[in-house]
Scaffold this active site. Structure first.
Site, PDB file in Angstrom:
ATOM      1  N   TYR A 122      38.185  -8.300  -4.730  1.00  0.00           N
ATOM      2  CA  TYR A 122      39.488  -7.638  -4.332  1.00  0.00           C
ATOM      3  C   TYR A 122      40.552  -8.548  -4.921  1.00  0.00           C
ATOM      4  O   TYR A 122      40.533  -9.739  -4.481  1.00  0.00           O
ATOM      5  CB  TYR A 122      39.540  -7.128  -3.080  1.00  0.00           C
ATOM      6  CG  TYR A 122      40.933  -6.631  -2.804  1.00  0.00           C
ATOM      7  CD1 TYR A 122      41.548  -5.353  -3.010  1.00  0.00           C
ATOM      8  CD2 TYR A 122      41.839  -7.580  -2.063  1.00  0.00           C
ATOM      9  CE1 TYR A 122      42.980  -4.962  -2.735  1.00  0.00           C
ATOM     10  CE2 TYR A 122      43.237  -7.185  -1.813  1.00  0.00           C
ATOM     11  CZ  TYR A 122      43.439  -5.433  -2.190  1.00  0.00           C
ATOM     12  OH  TYR A 122      45.056  -5.293  -1.750  1.00  0.00           O
ATOM     13  N   GLU A 210      47.974  -4.184  -7.272  1.00  0.00           N
ATOM     14  CA  GLU A 210      46.605  -4.439  -6.687  1.00  0.00           C
ATOM     15  C   GLU A 210      45.597  -4.164  -7.825  1.00  0.00           C
ATOM     16  O   GLU A 210      45.569  -3.373  -8.485  1.00  0.00           O
ATOM     17  CB  GLU A 210      46.233  -3.218  -5.633  1.00  0.00           C
ATOM     18  CG  GLU A 210      44.954  -3.319  -4.721  1.00  0.00           C
ATOM     19  CD  GLU A 210      44.962  -2.351  -3.727  1.00  0.00           C
ATOM     20  OE1 GLU A 210      45.022  -2.720  -2.597  1.00  0.00           O
ATOM     21  OE2 GLU A 210      44.592  -1.113  -4.111  1.00  0.00           O
TER      22      GLU A 210
END
Length: 399
Positions: A122, A210
């Site tokens: 991530y 993101e």
């Protein structure tokens, strides 16, 4: 403002962030030609403004009790299989943990080249308001369960705050890269991706950038498998090209209508509609409704300089929500005078034919004039002098 994954990847391409080859699809007939440009496996991805698509469920648009497909992201081996999946996705309703039960209709797909994944990570960027700095967040536990990781094992999420005076520095990327367990070669790739994302974030006035997951392929290449970008609405006047990416089909209709009148409106799940001036007072009003045992149906800040027309528009927006069982107006008159608000309330009630209980608390400039206008209107308005009294009367009215 939110954009779709495929739009985020168009920006990734512009800035040089590596991502899979993919093509946008709006009907199943396009899938066969798209697959000819790729090699198997193919990934069919529903495009909606919500996370958790992979674990979502697709329901028939005309019969919400019929499950059409389990998951909004599917890996397929043949063009025919990809076409079949596209047929099931397009036009139906995808429900995820972020959409709620109402779900979102799938109108666009992204067909991508499938990749072989060694590990998922991530990587994200947000503004850390406590430090007044853009902050990188990274985790070796990337993928669909990153929210669970953040909630249960926050120590697995690494953070680096970027000094706005000097910007992103390579050593900060290396700190994160080695913290994720990358070797030197992968860390060098990671630093370049971070530097590029920081440039994208700052130049586009983003609020969130993101990548989840950022994958390490079997040939040790880092690729942005997914992409999410949100932008600061207050900065969009500087970015006409980004404003053109807005998908109005994905936006709340009431929020769009509110923006036309300069109103700040966010739809919520409760049954007491709120009309307040000032964000702080609006938050306090929502809190006190909850304190007395009910839930607000919306956040609605009419601002400090609202006109009678603004107030009328605000009422119409609140009344368009079928969940609303009562309306609480809480106004502190400063720049916006209480008599102007009162005139707007009377006009809105008369125009809309309001039958729901209406509780009004006015304080501040010209408050006595405002109260007199309401009292002489002949309307069934429930007055209140304090926030406690207003909230209690709203909750009583609902119950």
């Amino acid at each position: 403002m939110k954009i779709h994954e495929y739009q985020a990847k168009e920006l990734f391409k512009k800035y040089g962030v590596p991502h899979p080859t993919g093509f946008v699809c709006h009907n199943p007939e396009e899938v066969s030609d798209i697959c000819k440009k790729l090699t198997a496996p193919y990934v069919v991805k529903a495009q909606i403004h919500a996370g958790g698509r992979g674990k979502g469920k697709l329901y028939d648009k005309n019969d919400r009790s019929t499950l059409v497909l389990d998951g909004g992201v599917k890996v397929t081996k043949t063009p025919d299989e990809a076409s079949d999946i596209a047929q099931k996705m397009l036009g139906n309703i995808l429900v995820t943990h972020q959409t709620g039960d109402i779900g979102k209709e799938v109108q666009t797909l992204l067909i991508e080249q499938g990749l072989y994944i060694k590990k998922e990570y991530y990587l994200g960027m947000v503004l850390d308001r406590s430090k007044s700095c853009v902050t990188f967040m990274a985790s070796a536990e990337g993928g669909m369960d990153i929210e669970t990781v953040a909630a249960t094992t926050p120590e697995k999420i690494l953070k680096v705050a970027i000094d706005p005076a000097v910007g992103f520095q390579a050593y900060q990327g290396r700190e994160l890269g080695y913290g994720l367990g990358f070797d030197k070669a992968c860390t060098n790739q990671f630093v370049k991706i971070c530097a590029t994302l920081y440039k994208l974030y700052t130049q586009s006035d983003a609020s969130i950038v993101e990548i989840n997951p950022l994958i390490l392929t079997t040939d040790n290449t880092l690729i942005a498998l997914d992409g999410k970008i949100n932008f600061d609405d207050n900065a969009l006047f500087r970015h006409k090209d980004l404003l053109a990416l807005q998908d109005e089909n994905e936006e709340d209709a009431n929020e769009q209508e509110a923006s036309k009148y300069g109103l700040s409106y966010i739809s919520l799940d409760g049954n007491i509609g709120c009309m307040v001036n000032g964000a702080g007072l609006a938050m306090a009003t929502m809190d006190i409704i909850k304190l007395f045992g009910e839930e607000p149906a919306n956040f609605l800040d009419v601002g400090g300089g609202a006109t009678k027309e603004n107030v009328t528009a605000a009422f119409k927006i609140i009344l368009s929500d079928p969940k609303v069982k009562a309306i609480l107006v809480n106004i502190f008159g400063g720049i916006m005078k209480c008599d102007v608000i009162a005139e707007g309330i009377v006009a809105a009630v008369q125009e809309s034919g309001l039958t729901l209980p209406l509780i009004v608390r006015l304080q501040g400039t010209n408050v006595e004039k405002g109260k007199k206008i309401l009292a002489n209107s002949g309307l069934a308005i429930i007055p209140a002098d304090t926030m406690d009294e207003a909230a209690q009367k709203a909750v009583d009215a609902v119950n």
